[in-house]
Motif scaffolding. Sequence first.
Motif, PDB file in Angstrom:
ATOM      1  N   ILE A  88       0.865  -1.177   0.000  1.00 31.24           N
ATOM      2  CA  ILE A  88       0.000   0.000   0.000  1.00 31.24           C
ATOM      3  C   ILE A  88       0.906   1.232   0.000  1.00 31.24           C
ATOM      4  O   ILE A  88       1.792   1.360   0.846  1.00 31.24           O
ATOM      5  CB  ILE A  88      -0.925   0.013   1.224  1.00 31.24           C
ATOM      6  N   GLU A  89       0.678   2.121  -0.965  1.00 31.48           N
ATOM      7  CA  GLU A  89       1.502   3.330  -1.086  1.00 31.48           C
ATOM      8  C   GLU A  89       0.693   4.539  -0.659  1.00 31.48           C
ATOM      9  O   GLU A  89      -0.456   4.703  -1.059  1.00 31.48           O
ATOM     10  CB  GLU A  89       1.966   3.492  -2.536  1.00 31.48           C
ATOM     11  N   ALA A  90       1.313   5.383   0.160  1.00 31.55           N
ATOM     12  CA  ALA A  90       0.727   6.671   0.549  1.00 31.55           C
ATOM     13  C   ALA A  90       1.622   7.766  -0.001  1.00 31.55           C
ATOM     14  O   ALA A  90       2.827   7.787   0.282  1.00 31.55           O
ATOM     15  CB  ALA A  90       0.606   6.773   2.062  1.00 31.55           C
ATOM     16  N   LYS A  91       1.035   8.690  -0.778  1.00 30.59           N
ATOM     17  CA  LYS A  91       1.868   9.671  -1.471  1.00 30.59           C
ATOM     18  C   LYS A  91       1.111  10.985  -1.618  1.00 30.59           C
ATOM     19  O   LYS A  91      -0.070  10.991  -1.997  1.00 30.59           O
ATOM     20  CB  LYS A  91       2.236   9.124  -2.851  1.00 30.59           C
ATOM     21  N   GLN A  92       1.767  12.086  -1.351  1.00 36.16           N
ATOM     22  CA  GLN A  92       1.127  13.381  -1.546  1.00 36.16           C
ATOM     23  C   GLN A  92       0.908  13.622  -3.038  1.00 36.16           C
ATOM     24  O   GLN A  92       1.773  13.319  -3.863  1.00 36.16           O
ATOM     25  CB  GLN A  92       1.989  14.482  -0.944  1.00 36.16           C
ATOM     26  N   PRO A  93      -0.250  14.150  -3.412  1.00 35.64           N
ATOM     27  CA  PRO A  93      -0.615  14.249  -4.839  1.00 35.64           C
ATOM     28  C   PRO A  93       0.293  15.159  -5.659  1.00 35.64           C
ATOM     29  O   PRO A  93       0.329  15.036  -6.885  1.00 35.64           O
ATOM     30  CB  PRO A  93      -2.048  14.786  -4.808  1.00 35.64           C
ATOM     31  N   GLY A  94       1.057  16.023  -5.023  1.00 37.53           N
ATOM     32  CA  GLY A  94       1.950  16.891  -5.783  1.00 37.53           C
ATOM     33  C   GLY A  94       3.216  16.204  -6.235  1.00 37.53           C
ATOM     34  O   GLY A  94       3.969  16.749  -7.048  1.00 37.53           O
ATOM     35  N   LYS A  95       3.468  15.019  -5.734  1.00 37.35           N
ATOM     36  CA  LYS A  95       4.685  14.295  -6.103  1.00 37.35           C
ATOM     37  C   LYS A  95       4.523  13.583  -7.437  1.00 37.35           C
ATOM     38  O   LYS A  95       3.411  13.265  -7.854  1.00 37.35           O
ATOM     39  CB  LYS A  95       5.055  13.284  -5.012  1.00 37.35           C
ATOM     40  N   THR A  96       5.642  13.314  -8.082  1.00 32.18           N
ATOM     41  CA  THR A  96       5.623  12.629  -9.376  1.00 32.18           C
ATOM     42  C   THR A  96       5.944  11.155  -9.178  1.00 32.18           C
ATOM     43  O   THR A  96       6.296  10.715  -8.077  1.00 32.18           O
ATOM     44  CB  THR A  96       6.662  13.234 -10.331  1.00 32.18           C
ATOM     45  N   ALA A  97       5.859  10.407 -10.282  1.00 31.75           N
ATOM     46  CA  ALA A  97       6.138   8.978 -10.227  1.00 31.75           C
ATOM     47  C   ALA A  97       7.568   8.704  -9.785  1.00 31.75           C
ATOM     48  O   ALA A  97       7.860   7.666  -9.181  1.00 31.75           O
ATOM     49  CB  ALA A  97       5.875   8.336 -11.587  1.00 31.75           C
ATOM     50  N   GLY A  98       8.491   9.630 -10.067  1.00 30.48           N
ATOM     51  CA  GLY A  98       9.888   9.422  -9.697  1.00 30.48           C
ATOM     52  C   GLY A  98      10.206   9.778  -8.259  1.00 30.48           C
ATOM     53  O   GLY A  98      11.291   9.443  -7.759  1.00 30.48           O
ATOM     54  N   ASP A  99       9.277  10.450  -7.552  1.00 30.67           N
ATOM     55  CA  ASP A  99       9.512  10.827  -6.156  1.00 30.67           C
ATOM     56  C   ASP A  99       9.204   9.670  -5.218  1.00 30.67           C
ATOM     57  O   ASP A  99       8.358   8.817  -5.511  1.00 30.67           O
ATOM     58  CB  ASP A  99       8.626  12.023  -5.775  1.00 30.67           C
ATOM     59  N   ASN A 100       9.879   9.671  -4.078  1.00 31.57           N
ATOM     60  CA  ASN A 100       9.620   8.635  -3.087  1.00 31.57           C
ATOM     61  C   ASN A 100       8.231   8.812  -2.484  1.00 31.57           C
ATOM     62  O   ASN A 100       7.752   9.936  -2.308  1.00 31.57           O
ATOM     63  CB  ASN A 100      10.658   8.683  -1.967  1.00 31.57           C
ATOM     64  N   ALA A 101       7.597   7.704  -2.146  1.00 28.26           N
ATOM     65  CA  ALA A 101       6.312   7.753  -1.475  1.00 28.26           C
ATOM     66  C   ALA A 101       6.509   8.248  -0.048  1.00 28.26           C
ATOM     67  O   ALA A 101       7.604   8.148   0.521  1.00 28.26           O
ATOM     68  CB  ALA A 101       5.672   6.371  -1.469  1.00 28.26           C
ATOM     69  N   ASP A 102       5.458   8.794   0.544  1.00 22.60           N
ATOM     70  CA  ASP A 102       5.534   9.206   1.942  1.00 22.60           C
ATOM     71  C   ASP A 102       5.527   8.000   2.866  1.00 22.60           C
ATOM     72  O   ASP A 102       6.088   8.050   3.962  1.00 22.60           O
ATOM     73  CB  ASP A 102       4.359  10.136   2.267  1.00 22.60           C
ATOM     74  N   ALA A 103       4.901   6.910   2.398  1.00 24.77           N
ATOM     75  CA  ALA A 103       4.916   5.680   3.190  1.00 24.77           C
ATOM     76  C   ALA A 103       4.612   4.493   2.291  1.00 24.77           C
ATOM     77  O   ALA A 103       3.861   4.617   1.308  1.00 24.77           O
ATOM     78  CB  ALA A 103       3.887   5.756   4.322  1.00 24.77           C
ATOM     79  N   MET A 104       5.220   3.352   2.618  1.00 21.22           N
ATOM     80  CA  MET A 104       4.944   2.087   1.940  1.00 21.22           C
ATOM     81  C   MET A 104       4.528   1.107   3.030  1.00 21.22           C
ATOM     82  O   MET A 104       5.325   0.767   3.913  1.00 21.22           O
ATOM     83  CB  MET A 104       6.179   1.577   1.202  1.00 21.22           C
ATOM     84  N   LEU A 105       3.287   0.666   2.997  1.00 22.17           N
ATOM     85  CA  LEU A 105       2.746  -0.165   4.054  1.00 22.17           C
ATOM     86  C   LEU A 105       2.837  -1.635   3.665  1.00 22.17           C
ATOM     87  O   LEU A 105       2.210  -2.078   2.694  1.00 22.17           O
ATOM     88  CB  LEU A 105       1.290   0.221   4.334  1.00 22.17           C
TER      89      LEU A 105
END
Length: 783
Positions: A88-105
Amino acid sequence: MPDFKISASLEGHGDDVRAVAYLNSNVVCSASRDATVRLWKVVSTPPPTYDYAITSHGSGFVNTVAYYPPTSDFPEGLVISGGQDTIIEAKQPGKTAGDNADAMLLGHAGNVCALDVSPEGGWIVSGSWDSSARLWEVGKWECRTVLEGHEGSVWAVLAYDKDTIITGCADKIIRIFNTSGKLLGSIKDSKDVVRALCKLPESHPSGAQFASASNDGIIRLFTLKGDLVAELHGHESFVYSIAVLPSGELVSSGEDRTVRVWNGTQCVQTITHPAISVWSVDACKDNGDIVTGASDRITRIFTRSDERVASPEVVQQFEQTVRESAIPEQQVGKVNKEQLPGPEFLKQKSGTKDGQVQMIREDNGSITAHTWSAASQEWIAVGTVVDSAASSGKKTEYHGQDYDYVFDVDVEDGKPPLKLPFNVSQNPYEAATKFIQDNELPMSYLDQVAQFIVQNTQGATLGQPTQETAPGADPWGQERRYRPGEASEPPSIPESRPTVLPQKTYLSIKGANLKVIAKKIQEINDHLASSGSKDVSLSPPEVETVVALCGQLEKPESLTKSPAVESGLELLFKIATTWPPANKLPGLDLLRLLAAATPVTATADYHGKDLISGIQASGVFESPLNVNNAMLSVRMLANLFETDAGRRLAVSKLEQIMPAVKSALADSGATPNRNLTIAVATLYINYAVYFTTEERASDPESSEMGLHLLAELVQMIAGEKDSEAVYRSLVALGTLITALGEEIKSAARQVYDVRNVLDRVATSGIGKEPRVKGIINEIRESM
């Protein structure tokens, strides 16, 4: 309330759109089997137009998405997504596909198929094929609670309030938990697999507190005490998704091609889609618009506001696509064509309820479907009924692609059969895996489905010679339908499972919708001519030649006697090399088909160049890369192996092709395009087959070429995360190692450390697939 009308059709995904969610009135999120999550933002209005950004690109299908609203730590909120890779990936919507996710569950052991959020409670809840639901604390990103006791896949989760979670399960039971994991109650009134859940507003006229949707096509309204308040009947197949509108109305989507709007217990509008599966629907809390995701790869937005209705062109295109869509005969049941009314019925009779379907026998003998709109008091054409499979052994179209077989699969007595498409060039385990994932069936069926395919195609699998279907056989008839789960225990993988290596037959990629291609060429050509690009546009007689060639490709055997082939090839080459990059696709697509259909494609003169040199000189593999153009060009190269002349041309240009293809893969992005990588792997399989044929295996030149190919394959496998691309690359690698002599084996062991590469694949998620395990074992044994 006025009817919903199309507001926008958002195209970009490369596979089914499995999940959609609103972030706000100007931004929607979609998740797809193409392994991406995309954000679509309004860029101009009216009418609303959207642009998208890929915010996440994973390694497998993305099946579910949810939005966690802004907090002080995450001022943009969080897009939560999950799918096939179990993460499960949690990611702020302003980030791109190349940016790290905020959390990986991490924690689920199976496909993540459901998500919901509780901003008040500060947690996320997820459901999985591993028969569990999990509660995750936002910020700490730990699994706080595992909700256990389910006896099947947890296909639906609902964060009812900050203290309560409701789950829907394949065991047909709805369970109510507190956030500590204590079971507060269970509801067994659902008669089928529970697929979706939705909280109802306190003002709902039924007095119910939440709704559930099931595979039986019924939406049920319950209280938290488990009382069944009402049932909503209207859907004709599985209901996949439900959401609530600001008005308190419900909206639902399902396998019957429709989205339905419910006021109380009455269906007040039916929106038919030009797709078999409408996988997901969500409602905007701010403006009441709805967004849908469907199996035709399109995300659509519908509105009741005149200000947000799409342009007349988009509205007309949507309505026309619905009218022209094909409805498999099995979806509507057995129809006595002779007893159906004619077109006059539509003018003389009214429907009795919104969404009522009426079949009409047209004057030309075809059967069309029409649905009643209660709001406009008229019948609306929603498609033409077609045979889903013929028994003649001819190719069968399913979801826009041609297949050798389309089997009916009965999952349960009394339910509509599911469709299992299969080409003999596919591996049965890959086809079985996709079928299971498409229909969200338990993975325990994998071996049963794969063995059913093997048995009913006489073992025509990847690595085995194709065998013709016995004359008159009806492999998809009633007497040979497969019913997963009939056996008390799923059978283990049989020891006698056919070996794959070495691959001995060439693979081609030949499915296409020729009518759509012809129409697209005409549309683009008209635009080029009207915009002043007459130097590259075709004349009317030239367009007629291309359209006629499309018609002849419906029956490829007619091409050998057609004088129009060479002139048609010249025109297609013009399209593929001189039209703007965004417009070259239909020309390249037809060249791909002709490469497999006639040797003339390989022998014709293209302005003093051969086909491969001419296409490459046009820059199709150069930066900035148009991935689709490169992909179709590689498919064309693979299809050349269907003829002797094509094989000679492709092999003579190998040293020219390999660096170009390698460059295209490198330029296709941080995560190479899946379709391009699979096309390259298919091409490399064909080269491997060519070099290992009996008459060429002892040729020193074959060994030299094989070494070049071996190096490329090792590099591809080491860096690839798509299972189909890895599998095909392994087939090519294994074919070289098992059939091309000791020099190749020695290089594989000592230079390229293939054993280590195989070990890395075997310990990855892809390595858990039975077909990948099997091919790895075959390669190891041959070394």
